[in-house]
Scaffold this active site. Structure first.
Site, PDB file in Angstrom:
ATOM      1  N   ASN A 210      97.878  70.977  50.918  1.00  0.00           N
ATOM      2  CA  ASN A 210      98.582  70.777  52.113  1.00  0.00           C
ATOM      3  C   ASN A 210      97.604  70.989  53.064  1.00  0.00           C
ATOM      4  O   ASN A 210      96.648  71.228  52.179  1.00  0.00           O
ATOM      5  CB  ASN A 210      99.592  70.890  52.194  1.00  0.00           C
ATOM      6  CG  ASN A 210      99.619  72.967  51.437  1.00  0.00           C
ATOM      7  OD1 ASN A 210      99.579  73.415  52.193  1.00  0.00           O
ATOM      8  ND2 ASN A 210     100.294  72.845  50.350  1.00  0.00           N
ATOM      9  N   LYS A 289      87.190  63.885  34.375  1.00  0.00           N
ATOM     10  CA  LYS A 289      87.618  62.939  35.896  1.00  0.00           C
ATOM     11  C   LYS A 289      87.775  61.432  35.771  1.00  0.00           C
ATOM     12  O   LYS A 289      87.382  61.534  33.992  1.00  0.00           O
ATOM     13  CB  LYS A 289      86.265  63.383  36.015  1.00  0.00           C
ATOM     14  CG  LYS A 289      86.221  62.924  37.783  1.00  0.00           C
ATOM     15  CD  LYS A 289      84.333  62.786  37.566  1.00  0.00           C
ATOM     16  CE  LYS A 289      84.328  61.733  39.468  1.00  0.00           C
ATOM     17  NZ  LYS A 289      82.963  61.405  40.147  1.00  0.00           N
ATOM     18  N   PHE A 325     110.051  80.244  55.282  1.00  0.00           N
ATOM     19  CA  PHE A 325     109.706  79.483  56.463  1.00  0.00           C
ATOM     20  C   PHE A 325     109.801  78.345  56.423  1.00  0.00           C
ATOM     21  O   PHE A 325     110.123  78.102  54.816  1.00  0.00           O
ATOM     22  CB  PHE A 325     108.278  79.702  56.529  1.00  0.00           C
ATOM     23  CG  PHE A 325     107.324  80.468  57.192  1.00  0.00           C
ATOM     24  CD1 PHE A 325     107.173  81.988  57.441  1.00  0.00           C
ATOM     25  CD2 PHE A 325     107.098  80.640  58.663  1.00  0.00           C
ATOM     26  CE1 PHE A 325     106.886  83.193  57.839  1.00  0.00           C
ATOM     27  CE2 PHE A 325     106.415  81.486  59.326  1.00  0.00           C
ATOM     28  CZ  PHE A 325     106.156  82.855  58.981  1.00  0.00           C
ATOM     29  N   LYS A 339     117.978  75.001  54.325  1.00  0.00           N
ATOM     30  CA  LYS A 339     116.976  75.212  53.134  1.00  0.00           C
ATOM     31  C   LYS A 339     117.908  76.790  53.177  1.00  0.00           C
ATOM     32  O   LYS A 339     117.528  77.466  52.013  1.00  0.00           O
ATOM     33  CB  LYS A 339     115.458  75.638  54.004  1.00  0.00           C
ATOM     34  CG  LYS A 339     114.721  74.482  53.565  1.00  0.00           C
ATOM     35  CD  LYS A 339     113.392  74.582  53.299  1.00  0.00           C
ATOM     36  CE  LYS A 339     113.603  72.774  53.798  1.00  0.00           C
ATOM     37  NZ  LYS A 339     112.122  72.299  54.100  1.00  0.00           N
ATOM     38  N   LYS A 343     119.029  78.086  49.596  1.00  0.00           N
ATOM     39  CA  LYS A 343     117.245  78.891  48.950  1.00  0.00           C
ATOM     40  C   LYS A 343     118.378  80.614  49.478  1.00  0.00           C
ATOM     41  O   LYS A 343     117.336  81.449  48.020  1.00  0.00           O
ATOM     42  CB  LYS A 343     116.184  78.889  49.515  1.00  0.00           C
ATOM     43  CG  LYS A 343     115.659  77.727  49.220  1.00  0.00           C
ATOM     44  CD  LYS A 343     114.248  77.446  49.373  1.00  0.00           C
ATOM     45  CE  LYS A 343     113.262  76.447  49.351  1.00  0.00           C
ATOM     46  NZ  LYS A 343     112.401  76.384  49.384  1.00  0.00           N
TER      47      LYS A 343
HETATM   48  O1  PMT Z   1      98.756  78.180  57.109  1.00  0.00           O
HETATM   49  P1  PMT Z   1      98.878  78.182  57.921  1.00  0.00           P
HETATM   50  O2  PMT Z   1      97.862  77.119  58.303  1.00  0.00           O
HETATM   51  O3  PMT Z   1      99.026  79.222  59.412  1.00  0.00           O
HETATM   52  O4  PMT Z   1     100.565  77.089  58.516  1.00  0.00           O
HETATM   53  C1  PMT Z   1     101.673  78.070  58.577  1.00  0.00           C
HETATM   54  C2  PMT Z   1     102.722  77.100  58.011  1.00  0.00           C
HETATM   55  C3  PMT Z   1     102.649  76.385  59.065  1.00  0.00           C
HETATM   56  C4  PMT Z   1     101.899  77.354  56.414  1.00  0.00           C
HETATM   57  C5  PMT Z   1     103.837  78.458  57.702  1.00  0.00           C
HETATM   58  O5  PMT Z   1     103.923  78.502  59.450  1.00  0.00           O
HETATM   59  C6  PMT Z   1     105.157  77.236  57.085  1.00  0.00           C
HETATM   60  O6  PMT Z   1     105.826  76.634  57.936  1.00  0.00           O
HETATM   61  N1  PMT Z   1     104.958  77.608  55.641  1.00  0.00           N
HETATM   62  C7  PMT Z   1     106.378  77.735  55.036  1.00  0.00           C
HETATM   63  C8  PMT Z   1     105.559  75.772  54.329  1.00  0.00           C
HETATM   64  C9  PMT Z   1     106.448  75.091  53.409  1.00  0.00           C
HETATM   65  O7  PMT Z   1     106.496  74.949  52.506  1.00  0.00           O
HETATM   66  O8  PMT Z   1     107.575  75.307  53.815  1.00  0.00           O
HETATM   67  P2  PMT Z   1     108.648  74.631  53.178  1.00  0.00           P
HETATM   68  O9  PMT Z   1     110.159  73.964  54.567  1.00  0.00           O
HETATM   69  O10 PMT Z   1     108.407  73.415  52.417  1.00  0.00           O
HETATM   70  O11 PMT Z   1     109.678  75.428  52.085  1.00  0.00           O
HETATM   71  C10 PMT Z   1     110.478  76.321  52.203  1.00  0.00           C
HETATM   72  C11 PMT Z   1     110.334  77.409  51.824  1.00  0.00           C
HETATM   73  O12 PMT Z   1     110.845  77.735  49.980  1.00  0.00           O
HETATM   74  C12 PMT Z   1     109.118  78.368  51.689  1.00  0.00           C
HETATM   75  O13 PMT Z   1     109.341  80.402  52.570  1.00  0.00           O
HETATM   76  C13 PMT Z   1     107.896  78.041  51.007  1.00  0.00           C
HETATM   77  O14 PMT Z   1     106.917  79.178  50.949  1.00  0.00           O
HETATM   78  C14 PMT Z   1     109.678  78.045  49.903  1.00  0.00           C
HETATM   79  N2  PMT Z   1     109.171  77.476  49.147  1.00  0.00           N
HETATM   80  C15 PMT Z   1     109.099  76.294  48.939  1.00  0.00           C
HETATM   81  C16 PMT Z   1     108.723  75.333  47.776  1.00  0.00           C
HETATM   82  C17 PMT Z   1     108.500  76.086  46.500  1.00  0.00           C
HETATM   83  N3  PMT Z   1     108.042  75.061  45.321  1.00  0.00           N
HETATM   84  N4  PMT Z   1     108.653  77.121  46.786  1.00  0.00           N
HETATM   85  C18 PMT Z   1     109.147  77.712  47.685  1.00  0.00           C
HETATM   86  O15 PMT Z   1     108.635  79.425  47.371  1.00  0.00           O
END
Ligand code: PMT
Length: 403
Positions: A210, A289, A325, A339, A343
């Site tokens: 991503n 590949k 986040f 979330k 979570k």
């Molecule tokens: O890295 P930058 O370019 O500065 O951008 C910042 C950002 C946009 C990445 C950051 O601000 C942000 O939003 N990060 C969370 C990205 C994300 O995956 O969001 P989510 O809504 O899909 O996940 C929710 C939370 O679960 C997050 O804390 C994520 O780290 C966590 N997660 C998600 C999936 C997974 N399998 N395991 C996790 O721990």
């Protein structure tokens, strides 16, 4: 709680019978997480050997201003820059006089002259020498130079006299040392931060990932370090230079990030999941590949779910205060709240990743912090500014959740 976690302390030892106590002081500072380097005056080496202090501190002892060998490893100016605090313990009457006058005729006095950091002095001398007007004037001069004085205490002295002039007890010196870093609201806390993207291999040359650059996660690591925390930064691949004081654990895939996070989170105080973790990975990565055969056929990738890292951390018994986040493209606050609940997080930071000026790969962000019944929107600002505010909010929320 390690009161001095990650702190760099240059211990200056000067000549006096209390110099032997510097051995114990090194150990107690290290117990609180400090990294201690030692510089000794010539007179100090008459009372305790540099070898003893080298063995205890784990670093070569700095002795001589004009020693080319030690200067080439870490010179006096570098040492002055390296230190977060210079602690002179014990400080003799002679050294205090030289410091008050701004002398630079040996290694330790030169380091003090060059220092930008706080200097603290723990005097130790005969009670008559301490009471002497010349010493008292010198101490006043040090205070006027913003140098902090620890002690001395009163009691029976090595010379058999009783009075003020004894080196303050070691525990007292350690406490006062920790108190010289007053604005560090996360001092002694272990903070684990995930940052950047994960990469899920399709074959040896391709992956699913991503747009996360790691900027927001790295900015949080800097802000937490500034707040005095010991920071573990578990990062997916980025082009950023990690903060010098963070312990970096580089990972590639979500599963690697999950393993590192579970290892580090068990004794952490705070866990912040900023990483954009791939929710799915190809069931099997091809070890060769994948070739295209020019028949126009479709290629189907079958994906399976990755572990939810932050949910696993939030589920730990006696786990850290867990902050997620939420990267959302619509109904930002509603989705983030869901979330937070699903979570079982303590706090979530919602950001809208549809807006090109904020979120992924931009230098700025605009976020809403949601915790308990509270909500606070942080208007658009640099990711570093946002990070400082988030760290402040976590520090405010922390005592209620984790003493
Ligand atoms: O890295 P930058 O370019 O500065 O951008 C910042 C950002 C946009 C990445 C950051 O601000 C942000 O939003 N990060 C969370 C990205 C994300 O995956 O969001 P989510 O809504 O899909 O996940 C929710 C939370 O679960 C997050 O804390 C994520 O780290 C966590 N997660 C998600 C999936 C997974 N399998 N395991 C996790 O721990």
């Amino acid at each position: 709680m390690n009161l001095l976690a990650g702190k760099r302390i240059l211990l200056g030892v000067t000549g006096g019978i209390a110099a032997y106590k510097s051995a114990e002081l090194i150990r107690r500072l290290q117990d609180q997480g400090a990294d201690v380097h030692v510089a000794m005056t010539n007179a100090a080496t008459e009372f305790i050997t540099p070898l003893t202090l080298q063995a205890l501190s784990g670093h070569p002892v700095h002795l001589d201003l004009l020693d080319t060998e030690t200067e080439s490893v870490m010179g006096h100016i570098e040492l002055a820059r390296w230190a977060d605090l210079i602690l002179i313990a014990p400080a003799s009457a002679n050294f205090i006089a030289r410091l008050a006058q701004g002398h630079g005729d040996d290694l330790l006095s030169t380091i003090c002259l060059a220092a930008q950091c706080q200097v603290a002095v723990a005097p130790a001398m005969n009670q008559g020498m301490w009471a002497n007007q010349a010493t008292q004037l010198n101490v006043s001069a040090l205070i006027a130079q913003q140098i902090t004085i620890f002690g001395p205490s009163e009691g029976l002295q090595a010379c058999g006299e009783v009075g003020e002039g004894r080196l303050l007890d070691i525990a007292g010196i350690v406490d006062l040392t920790a108190a010289t870093f007053p604005n560090e609201r996360l001092r002694g806390r272990k903070v684990v931060i995930t940052a950047g993207p994960t990469r899920e291999a399709i074959d040896p040359v391709r992956y699913i990932s991503n747009h996360s650059s790691g900027k927001q996660g790295y900015a949080l690591a800097e802000a937490a370090i500034e707040a005095g925390a010991e920071v573990i930064l578990i990062s997916g691949p980025t082009s950023l230079t990690p903060p010098e004081r963070a312990r970096l654990i580089p990972v590639t895939s979500a599963r690697e990030m999950h393993t590192a996070a579970m290892q580090e989170a068990t004794d952490a105080d705070i866990f912040i999941g900023v990483a954009a973790v791939a929710d799915f990975r190809p069931i099997e990565a091809s070890d060769q590949k994948i070739k295209k055969d020019n028949t126009g056929e479709r290629l189907t990738l079958t994906l399976e779910e990755n572990p939810d890292i932050i949910a696993a951390v939030a589920g730990l018994n006696d786990g850290p205060y867990t902050v997620g986040f939420a990267a959302e493209t619509s109904h930002v606050i509603d989705h983030a709240r869901r979330k937070l609940t699903r979570k079982k997080l303590n706090m979530i930071i919602a950001n809208d990743v549809m807006d090109q000026n904020i979120g992924f790969n931009s230098d700025q962000n605009e976020t809403t912090i949601i915790w308990g019944s509270q909500e606070q929107t942080l208007p658009i600002a640099s990711k570093r500014t946002i990070a400082t505010k988030i760290v402040g909010t976590i520090a405010d929320a922390l005592p209620e959740a984790r003493q």
